[in-house]
Design a protein around this motif. Structure first.
Motif, PDB file in Angstrom:
ATOM      1  N   MET A  78       0.817  -1.186   0.000  1.00 11.60           N
ATOM      2  CA  MET A  78       0.000   0.000   0.000  1.00 11.60           C
ATOM      3  C   MET A  78       0.865   1.256   0.000  1.00 11.60           C
ATOM      4  SD  MET A  78      -2.995  -1.097  -0.365  1.00 11.60           S
ATOM      5  CE  MET A  78      -3.519   0.559  -0.564  1.00 11.60           C
ATOM      6  N   ASN A  79       1.960   1.189   0.711  1.00 14.08           N
ATOM      7  CA  ASN A  79       2.844   2.354   0.745  1.00 14.08           C
ATOM      8  C   ASN A  79       3.366   2.692  -0.646  1.00 14.08           C
ATOM      9  OD1 ASN A  79       2.870   3.122   3.533  1.00 14.08           O
ATOM     10  ND2 ASN A  79       3.891   1.192   3.928  1.00 14.08           N
ATOM     11  N   SER A  80       3.726   1.685  -1.425  1.00 18.26           N
ATOM     12  CA  SER A  80       4.213   1.925  -2.787  1.00 18.26           C
ATOM     13  C   SER A  80       3.137   2.567  -3.651  1.00 18.26           C
ATOM     14  CB  SER A  80       4.665   0.615  -3.424  1.00 18.26           C
ATOM     15  OG  SER A  80       5.745   0.082  -2.720  1.00 18.26           O
ATOM     16  N   TRP A  81       1.912   2.090  -3.521  1.00 17.46           N
ATOM     17  CA  TRP A  81       0.806   2.691  -4.274  1.00 17.46           C
ATOM     18  C   TRP A  81       0.631   4.155  -3.886  1.00 17.46           C
ATOM     19  CZ3 TRP A  81      -2.243   0.925  -8.198  1.00 17.46           C
ATOM     20  CH2 TRP A  81      -2.135  -0.427  -8.520  1.00 17.46           C
ATOM     21  N   CYS A  82       0.657   4.440  -2.606  1.00 18.27           N
ATOM     22  CA  CYS A  82       0.488   5.820  -2.140  1.00 18.27           C
ATOM     23  C   CYS A  82       1.587   6.726  -2.672  1.00 18.27           C
ATOM     24  CB  CYS A  82       0.476   5.872  -0.608  1.00 18.27           C
ATOM     25  SG  CYS A  82      -1.050   5.296   0.126  1.00 18.27           S
ATOM     26  N   GLU A  83       2.811   6.234  -2.653  1.00 13.37           N
ATOM     27  CA  GLU A  83       3.929   7.044  -3.116  1.00 13.37           C
ATOM     28  C   GLU A  83       3.845   7.332  -4.616  1.00 13.37           C
ATOM     29  OE1 GLU A  83       5.921   8.486  -0.979  1.00 13.37           O
ATOM     30  OE2 GLU A  83       4.941   7.383   0.645  1.00 13.37           O
ATOM     31  N   ALA A  84       3.143   6.472  -5.370  1.00 14.67           N
ATOM     32  CA  ALA A  84       3.006   6.665  -6.814  1.00 14.67           C
ATOM     33  C   ALA A  84       1.904   7.658  -7.182  1.00 14.67           C
ATOM     34  CB  ALA A  84       2.724   5.323  -7.489  1.00 14.67           C
ATOM     35  N   VAL A  85       1.050   7.982  -6.236  1.00 13.68           N
ATOM     36  CA  VAL A  85      -0.067   8.900  -6.490  1.00 13.68           C
ATOM     37  C   VAL A  85       0.405  10.338  -6.296  1.00 13.68           C
ATOM     38  CG1 VAL A  85      -2.357   9.588  -5.672  1.00 13.68           C
ATOM     39  CG2 VAL A  85      -1.754   7.177  -5.779  1.00 13.68           C
ATOM     40  N   PRO A  86       0.065  11.244  -7.231  1.00 16.62           N
ATOM     41  CA  PRO A  86       0.466  12.651  -7.075  1.00 16.62           C
ATOM     42  C   PRO A  86      -0.038  13.241  -5.746  1.00 16.62           C
ATOM     43  CG  PRO A  86      -0.414  12.264  -9.273  1.00 16.62           C
ATOM     44  CD  PRO A  86      -0.672  11.021  -8.479  1.00 16.62           C
ATOM     45  N   ALA A  87       0.728  14.148  -5.191  1.00 19.10           N
ATOM     46  CA  ALA A  87       0.433  14.725  -3.876  1.00 19.10           C
ATOM     47  C   ALA A  87      -0.927  15.405  -3.804  1.00 19.10           C
ATOM     48  CB  ALA A  87       1.536  15.713  -3.494  1.00 19.10           C
ATOM     49  N   GLU A  88      -1.416  15.948  -4.910  1.00 18.66           N
ATOM     50  CA  GLU A  88      -2.696  16.654  -4.875  1.00 18.66           C
ATOM     51  C   GLU A  88      -3.910  15.722  -4.900  1.00 18.66           C
ATOM     52  OE1 GLU A  88      -1.371  16.416  -9.163  1.00 18.66           O
ATOM     53  OE2 GLU A  88      -0.401  16.988  -7.292  1.00 18.66           O
ATOM     54  N   VAL A  89      -3.682  14.440  -5.111  1.00 19.48           N
ATOM     55  CA  VAL A  89      -4.782  13.462  -5.154  1.00 19.48           C
ATOM     56  C   VAL A  89      -4.985  12.876  -3.759  1.00 19.48           C
ATOM     57  CG1 VAL A  89      -5.549  11.262  -6.121  1.00 19.48           C
ATOM     58  CG2 VAL A  89      -4.318  12.905  -7.561  1.00 19.48           C
ATOM     59  N   ALA A  90      -6.220  12.918  -3.287  1.00 18.73           N
ATOM     60  CA  ALA A  90      -6.549  12.357  -1.976  1.00 18.73           C
ATOM     61  C   ALA A  90      -6.555  10.833  -2.046  1.00 18.73           C
ATOM     62  CB  ALA A  90      -7.910  12.859  -1.513  1.00 18.73           C
ATOM     63  N   VAL A  91      -5.947  10.216  -1.041  1.00 19.28           N
ATOM     64  CA  VAL A  91      -5.872   8.764  -0.953  1.00 19.28           C
ATOM     65  C   VAL A  91      -6.412   8.343   0.413  1.00 19.28           C
ATOM     66  CG1 VAL A  91      -4.327   6.766  -0.878  1.00 19.28           C
ATOM     67  CG2 VAL A  91      -3.810   8.682  -2.400  1.00 19.28           C
ATOM     68  N   THR A  92      -7.341   7.405   0.402  1.00 15.91           N
ATOM     69  CA  THR A  92      -7.820   6.825   1.652  1.00 15.91           C
ATOM     70  C   THR A  92      -7.475   5.346   1.632  1.00 15.91           C
ATOM     71  OG1 THR A  92      -9.658   8.386   1.829  1.00 15.91           O
ATOM     72  CG2 THR A  92      -9.832   6.358   3.104  1.00 15.91           C
ATOM     73  N   VAL A  93      -6.761   4.911   2.655  1.00 14.35           N
ATOM     74  CA  VAL A  93      -6.370   3.520   2.785  1.00 14.35           C
ATOM     75  C   VAL A  93      -7.164   2.946   3.953  1.00 14.35           C
ATOM     76  CG1 VAL A  93      -4.471   1.922   3.257  1.00 14.35           C
ATOM     77  CG2 VAL A  93      -4.048   4.036   1.970  1.00 14.35           C
ATOM     78  N   ALA A  94      -7.889   1.868   3.699  1.00 12.81           N
ATOM     79  CA  ALA A  94      -8.641   1.186   4.756  1.00 12.81           C
ATOM     80  C   ALA A  94      -8.132  -0.243   4.835  1.00 12.81           C
ATOM     81  CB  ALA A  94     -10.130   1.214   4.454  1.00 12.81           C
ATOM     82  N   ILE A  95      -7.585  -0.588   5.980  1.00 14.95           N
ATOM     83  CA  ILE A  95      -7.006  -1.915   6.186  1.00 14.95           C
ATOM     84  C   ILE A  95      -7.696  -2.571   7.368  1.00 14.95           C
ATOM     85  CG2 ILE A  95      -4.911  -3.186   6.799  1.00 14.95           C
ATOM     86  CD1 ILE A  95      -3.310  -0.983   5.430  1.00 14.95           C
ATOM     87  N   VAL A  96      -8.142  -3.801   7.166  1.00 14.44           N
ATOM     88  CA  VAL A  96      -8.739  -4.558   8.254  1.00 14.44           C
ATOM     89  C   VAL A  96      -7.610  -5.180   9.056  1.00 14.44           C
ATOM     90  CG1 VAL A  96     -10.261  -6.457   8.883  1.00 14.44           C
ATOM     91  CG2 VAL A  96     -10.801  -5.040   6.899  1.00 14.44           C
ATOM     92  N   ALA A  97      -7.568  -4.854  10.346  1.00 15.04           N
ATOM     93  CA  ALA A  97      -6.510  -5.376  11.204  1.00 15.04           C
ATOM     94  C   ALA A  97      -6.972  -5.349  12.655  1.00 15.04           C
ATOM     95  CB  ALA A  97      -5.245  -4.538  11.060  1.00 15.04           C
TER      96      ALA A  97
END
Length: 115
Positions: A1-20
């Motif tokens: 997930m971290n790699s995906w987030c780092e690939a997204v431009p900074a101006e794009v909102a990202v929400t990560v939901a992980i079941v744990a």
């Protein structure tokens, strides 16, 4: 997930939901993406459901609570078959996202040996 987030431009909102489980969360690395939100979903929030279905039901309830707008939305999901199935139900059925707006992948099956 971290790699995906780092690939997204900074101006794009990202929400990560992980079941744990709460004890699993401590010490997990979290992306430094400046416009990201990380939500840890406790599967025990669906305690009335049989254990192998709890993760998917808890995540589905969490997604419903995000009040997502399908316009410009992209959803990526991966995990146990039941969890992915519940997410697909939300993404395709409730949000009406087409193939170009979502990707999901089953990686394992609850109660079945892997390997």
């Amino acid at each position: 997930m971290n790699s995906w987030c780092e690939a997204v431009p900074a101006e794009v909102a990202v929400t990560v939901a992980i079941v744990a489980e709460p004890e699993e969360v401590a010490g997990l690395p979290v992306s430094a993406h400046p416009n990201s939100t990380w939500d840890w979903v406790n599967p025990e929030s669906s305690a009335e459901v049989e254990p192998k279905l709890r993760a998917g039901r808890a995540l589905a309830a969490h997604l419903r609570g995000l009040d997502l707008d399908a316009q410009g939305l992209y959803v990526w999901a991966a995990g146990e078959r039941g969890l992915v199935k519940d997410v697909r139900r939300i993404v395709r059925g409730e949000l009406g996202l087409g193939r170009s707006q979502q990707f999901s992948q089953v990686y394992w099956f609850a109660d079945k040996p892997t390997g």
